[in-house]
Design a protein around this motif. Structure first.
Motif, PDB file in Angstrom:
ATOM      1  N   SER A  59       0.495  -1.098   0.186  1.00  0.00           N
ATOM      2  CA  SER A  59       0.264   0.024  -0.092  1.00  0.00           C
ATOM      3  C   SER A  59       0.865   1.236  -0.225  1.00  0.00           C
ATOM      4  CB  SER A  59      -1.126  -0.086   1.162  1.00  0.00           C
ATOM      5  OG  SER A  59      -1.630  -1.155   1.083  1.00  0.00           O
ATOM      6  N   ALA A  60       2.096   1.566   1.145  1.00  0.00           N
ATOM      7  CA  ALA A  60       3.232   2.573   0.850  1.00  0.00           C
ATOM      8  C   ALA A  60       3.444   2.401  -0.497  1.00  0.00           C
ATOM      9  CB  ALA A  60       4.214   2.092   1.526  1.00  0.00           C
ATOM     10  N   GLY A  61       3.921   1.365  -1.412  1.00  0.00           N
ATOM     11  CA  GLY A  61       4.027   1.989  -2.673  1.00  0.00           C
ATOM     12  C   GLY A  61       3.151   2.419  -3.968  1.00  0.00           C
ATOM     13  N   GLN A  62       1.870   1.611  -3.146  1.00  0.00           N
ATOM     14  CA  GLN A  62       0.876   2.278  -4.342  1.00  0.00           C
ATOM     15  C   GLN A  62       0.667   3.541  -3.987  1.00  0.00           C
ATOM     16  OE1 GLN A  62      -1.278   0.795  -6.837  1.00  0.00           O
ATOM     17  NE2 GLN A  62       0.903  -1.012  -6.375  1.00  0.00           N
ATOM     18  N   LEU A  63       1.201   4.304  -2.982  1.00  0.00           N
ATOM     19  CA  LEU A  63       1.200   5.663  -2.552  1.00  0.00           C
ATOM     20  C   LEU A  63       1.667   6.442  -3.171  1.00  0.00           C
ATOM     21  CD1 LEU A  63      -0.760   8.359  -0.357  1.00  0.00           C
ATOM     22  CD2 LEU A  63       1.064   7.335   1.273  1.00  0.00           C
ATOM     23  N   VAL A  64       3.423   6.102  -3.065  1.00  0.00           N
ATOM     24  CA  VAL A  64       4.001   6.805  -3.210  1.00  0.00           C
ATOM     25  C   VAL A  64       3.653   6.783  -5.042  1.00  0.00           C
ATOM     26  CG1 VAL A  64       6.245   6.849  -4.511  1.00  0.00           C
ATOM     27  CG2 VAL A  64       5.962   6.228  -2.129  1.00  0.00           C
ATOM     28  N   GLN A  65       3.525   5.879  -5.845  1.00  0.00           N
ATOM     29  CA  GLN A  65       3.057   5.983  -6.771  1.00  0.00           C
ATOM     30  C   GLN A  65       2.123   7.115  -7.548  1.00  0.00           C
ATOM     31  OE1 GLN A  65       1.048   2.469  -8.930  1.00  0.00           O
ATOM     32  NE2 GLN A  65       3.145   1.955 -10.308  1.00  0.00           N
ATOM     33  N   VAL A  66       1.173   6.825  -6.686  1.00  0.00           N
ATOM     34  CA  VAL A  66      -0.015   7.462  -6.664  1.00  0.00           C
ATOM     35  C   VAL A  66       0.340   9.513  -7.037  1.00  0.00           C
ATOM     36  CG1 VAL A  66      -2.009   8.850  -6.344  1.00  0.00           C
ATOM     37  CG2 VAL A  66      -2.265   6.177  -6.366  1.00  0.00           C
ATOM     38  N   VAL A  67       1.266   9.206  -6.096  1.00  0.00           N
ATOM     39  CA  VAL A  67       1.669  10.638  -5.635  1.00  0.00           C
ATOM     40  C   VAL A  67       2.323  10.834  -6.919  1.00  0.00           C
ATOM     41  CG1 VAL A  67       3.414  12.342  -4.065  1.00  0.00           C
ATOM     42  CG2 VAL A  67       1.749  10.597  -3.316  1.00  0.00           C
ATOM     43  N   LEU A  68       2.756  10.286  -7.452  1.00  0.00           N
ATOM     44  CA  LEU A  68       4.125  10.237  -8.920  1.00  0.00           C
ATOM     45  C   LEU A  68       3.626  10.866  -9.874  1.00  0.00           C
ATOM     46  CD1 LEU A  68       7.159   8.124  -8.580  1.00  0.00           C
ATOM     47  CD2 LEU A  68       7.106  10.048  -7.631  1.00  0.00           C
ATOM     48  N   LEU A  69       2.469   9.768 -10.200  1.00  0.00           N
ATOM     49  CA  LEU A  69       1.284  10.244 -11.002  1.00  0.00           C
ATOM     50  C   LEU A  69       0.483  11.440 -10.703  1.00  0.00           C
ATOM     51  CD1 LEU A  69      -0.377   9.105 -13.175  1.00  0.00           C
ATOM     52  CD2 LEU A  69      -2.172   8.130 -11.823  1.00  0.00           C
ATOM     53  N   LEU A  88      -8.328  11.484  -3.167  1.00  0.00           N
ATOM     54  CA  LEU A  88      -9.423  10.296  -2.039  1.00  0.00           C
ATOM     55  C   LEU A  88      -8.364   9.155  -1.954  1.00  0.00           C
ATOM     56  CD1 LEU A  88     -13.399  10.880  -3.964  1.00  0.00           C
ATOM     57  CD2 LEU A  88     -12.143  11.273  -1.741  1.00  0.00           C
ATOM     58  N   THR A  89      -7.459   8.697  -3.019  1.00  0.00           N
ATOM     59  CA  THR A  89      -7.069   7.557  -3.348  1.00  0.00           C
ATOM     60  C   THR A  89      -5.019   7.790  -2.075  1.00  0.00           C
ATOM     61  OG1 THR A  89      -6.512   7.687  -5.477  1.00  0.00           O
ATOM     62  CG2 THR A  89      -5.627   6.858  -5.106  1.00  0.00           C
ATOM     63  N   THR A  90      -5.112   9.182  -2.219  1.00  0.00           N
ATOM     64  CA  THR A  90      -4.472   8.606  -0.689  1.00  0.00           C
ATOM     65  C   THR A  90      -4.625   8.640   0.566  1.00  0.00           C
ATOM     66  OG1 THR A  90      -2.985  11.042  -2.170  1.00  0.00           O
ATOM     67  CG2 THR A  90      -2.809  10.352   0.782  1.00  0.00           C
ATOM     68  N   VAL A  91      -6.179   9.085   0.992  1.00  0.00           N
ATOM     69  CA  VAL A  91      -6.414   8.680   1.989  1.00  0.00           C
ATOM     70  C   VAL A  91      -7.340   7.248   2.596  1.00  0.00           C
ATOM     71  CG1 VAL A  91      -8.702   9.491   3.248  1.00  0.00           C
ATOM     72  CG2 VAL A  91      -7.896  11.149   2.090  1.00  0.00           C
ATOM     73  N   GLY A  92      -7.534   6.957   1.083  1.00  0.00           N
ATOM     74  CA  GLY A  92      -7.772   5.232   1.309  1.00  0.00           C
ATOM     75  C   GLY A  92      -6.226   4.035   1.611  1.00  0.00           C
ATOM     76  N   LEU A  93      -5.177   4.840   0.642  1.00  0.00           N
ATOM     77  CA  LEU A  93      -3.747   4.358   1.026  1.00  0.00           C
ATOM     78  C   LEU A  93      -3.595   4.458   1.822  1.00  0.00           C
ATOM     79  CD1 LEU A  93      -2.620   4.796  -2.651  1.00  0.00           C
ATOM     80  CD2 LEU A  93      -3.619   2.657  -1.716  1.00  0.00           C
ATOM     81  N   VAL A  94      -3.268   5.921   3.041  1.00  0.00           N
ATOM     82  CA  VAL A  94      -2.801   5.970   4.330  1.00  0.00           C
ATOM     83  C   VAL A  94      -3.205   5.181   5.359  1.00  0.00           C
ATOM     84  CG1 VAL A  94      -2.365   7.498   5.897  1.00  0.00           C
ATOM     85  CG2 VAL A  94      -1.821   8.287   3.438  1.00  0.00           C
ATOM     86  N   LEU A 111       2.221   5.756 -16.254  1.00  0.00           N
ATOM     87  CA  LEU A 111       1.890   6.165 -15.119  1.00  0.00           C
ATOM     88  C   LEU A 111       0.591   5.239 -14.985  1.00  0.00           C
ATOM     89  CD1 LEU A 111       3.819   9.115 -13.720  1.00  0.00           C
ATOM     90  CD2 LEU A 111       4.092   6.589 -12.266  1.00  0.00           C
ATOM     91  N   LEU A 112       0.469   6.563 -15.558  1.00  0.00           N
ATOM     92  CA  LEU A 112      -2.116   5.757 -15.542  1.00  0.00           C
ATOM     93  C   LEU A 112      -1.984   4.300 -15.949  1.00  0.00           C
ATOM     94  CD1 LEU A 112      -3.665   9.399 -17.992  1.00  0.00           C
ATOM     95  CD2 LEU A 112      -4.025   8.391 -15.632  1.00  0.00           C
ATOM     96  N   VAL A 113      -1.757   3.901 -16.997  1.00  0.00           N
ATOM     97  CA  VAL A 113      -1.257   2.379 -17.071  1.00  0.00           C
ATOM     98  C   VAL A 113      -1.036   1.766 -15.649  1.00  0.00           C
ATOM     99  CG1 VAL A 113      -1.099   0.302 -18.480  1.00  0.00           C
ATOM    100  CG2 VAL A 113      -1.478   3.167 -19.603  1.00  0.00           C
ATOM    101  N   LEU A 114       0.115   2.290 -15.526  1.00  0.00           N
ATOM    102  CA  LEU A 114       0.734   1.247 -14.684  1.00  0.00           C
ATOM    103  C   LEU A 114      -0.307   1.287 -12.939  1.00  0.00           C
ATOM    104  CD1 LEU A 114       4.728   1.836 -14.850  1.00  0.00           C
ATOM    105  CD2 LEU A 114       3.413  -0.408 -15.055  1.00  0.00           C
ATOM    106  N   VAL A 115      -1.076   2.674 -12.780  1.00  0.00           N
ATOM    107  CA  VAL A 115      -1.901   2.943 -11.801  1.00  0.00           C
ATOM    108  C   VAL A 115      -2.956   1.698 -11.399  1.00  0.00           C
ATOM    109  CG1 VAL A 115      -3.432   4.663 -10.306  1.00  0.00           C
ATOM    110  CG2 VAL A 115      -0.607   5.080 -11.016  1.00  0.00           C
ATOM    111  N   VAL A 116      -3.905   2.024 -12.733  1.00  0.00           N
ATOM    112  CA  VAL A 116      -4.560   1.061 -12.955  1.00  0.00           C
ATOM    113  C   VAL A 116      -4.355  -0.754 -13.087  1.00  0.00           C
ATOM    114  CG1 VAL A 116      -6.879   0.656 -14.512  1.00  0.00           C
ATOM    115  CG2 VAL A 116      -6.358   3.348 -14.266  1.00  0.00           C
ATOM    116  N   ALA A 117      -3.995  -0.844 -13.390  1.00  0.00           N
ATOM    117  CA  ALA A 117      -3.209  -2.196 -13.888  1.00  0.00           C
ATOM    118  C   ALA A 117      -2.658  -2.889 -12.375  1.00  0.00           C
ATOM    119  CB  ALA A 117      -1.372  -2.167 -14.685  1.00  0.00           C
ATOM    120  N   ALA A 118      -2.109  -2.394 -11.114  1.00  0.00           N
ATOM    121  CA  ALA A 118      -2.192  -2.610  -9.810  1.00  0.00           C
ATOM    122  C   ALA A 118      -3.799  -2.841  -9.451  1.00  0.00           C
ATOM    123  CB  ALA A 118      -1.930  -1.711  -8.953  1.00  0.00           C
TER     124      ALA A 118
END
Length: 297
Positions: A126-136, A158-164, A223-230
């Protein structure tokens, strides 16, 4: 009301991924998939293998850092082998999370702390996904992007709140990960390195199918493709990734077909470079894992 069984959840995820994939095939036809396959060359495969090695090492480092915060420390060599195998299983078992469940469960069984071990995997992923969302979000705001900035801000928030919240849940047995600055910096650095390697692999795939966009326009699409791919709504990695590639590449310029060809080349590349990880799985576990992973993933 009775909660759905793990098998029902797994079937639902696979059906969702299949629906995404069917919609993509209906939208662009089979030809872009074939073009993506034909674009793969030995040099591209070698480069993808090197980038995958970097990404896997970064993910293993992240897990080693987080695991120590919940007192189930994973040695880096062990984490590296487990992450490499987990990535292969995520690519071949429906749902996209069976490999992570497997590594958390196996390490928890070895240490006698299954819940904490699984929590460390949830937290680090989840921390990895959070960083990925911030980079995106940063890329979509700072670089040319087909996504309106207001939409970026709302969705990223919204995504950041959920991942945190998920990170906190995974690390609940200990709060040291929150207050230890070295862990936070290490997790962010590892996640950024892994994301960069994955983006570079997707850029390689795009160049292979003939997408000539400059990097400042291609990176946000990647980045868009990779975030959704997760998203854990896929069929052995396929479905949402191709769906987002259709939209992003159509909105970004190269076209839907180019997006599907790129996603196909990327999917095949990452699968091929992970196949050797099968040797890390004890033979006696292979049939059971594939059966259990399909129901728990």
């Amino acid at each position: 009301m009775r909660a759905p069984s793990p098998r029902a959840v797994a079937v639902g995820r696979s059906l969702a991924g299949g629906a995404f994939l069917a919609a993509v095939v209906w939208r662009v036809g089979p030809r872009p998939f074939v073009e993506g396959l034909r674009s793969i060359e030995p040099t591209t495969l070698l480069a993808a293998g090197l980038l995958t090695g970097l990404a896997t090492a970064a993910c293993a480092w992240r897990w080693a850092l987080v695991s120590r915060c919940v007192d189930v420390g994973v040695a880096f060599p062990t984490a590296l082998r487990a992450c490499y195998l987990a990535q292969l299983l995520n690519l071949v078992v429906p749902g996209g999370v069976a490999g992570d469940v497997h590594r958390g469960w196996r390490h928890g069984s070895a240490t006698g702390r299954r819940l904490r071990s699984l929590g460390s995997v949830v937290g680090e992923r989840s921390a990895g996904q959070l960083v990925q969302v911030v980079l995106l979000a940063s890329a979509l705001v700072l670089l040319p992007s087909p996504v309106p900035r207001t939409t970026v801000a709302v969705v990223a928030g919204l995504t950041t709140v959920g991942l945190v919240a998920v990170v906190a849940l995974g690390l609940r047995p200990s709060t040291r990960a929150v207050v230890d600055r070295r862990v936070v910096v290490g997790v962010v650095a590892a996640s950024a390195a892994a994301t960069t390697a994955h983006v570079a692999t997707l850029v390689l795939a795009a160049r292979g199918v003939g997408v000539g966009l400059p990097l400042d326009r291609l990176v946000p699409l990647a980045l868009l493709v990779l975030v959704v791919a997760a998203l854990p709504l896929n069929v052995a990695g396929w479905g949402p990734r191709e769906g987002m590639a259709v939209w992003a590449f159509a909105a970004g310029g190269p076209g839907a077909a180019a997006g599907v060809a790129t996603a196909t080349a990327y999917g095949v590349l990452v699968l091929l470079v992970h196949v050797p990880a099968l040797a890390l799985l004890p033979r006696r576990e292979r049939p059971a894992l594939l059966t259990e992973g399909a129901t728990s993933g």
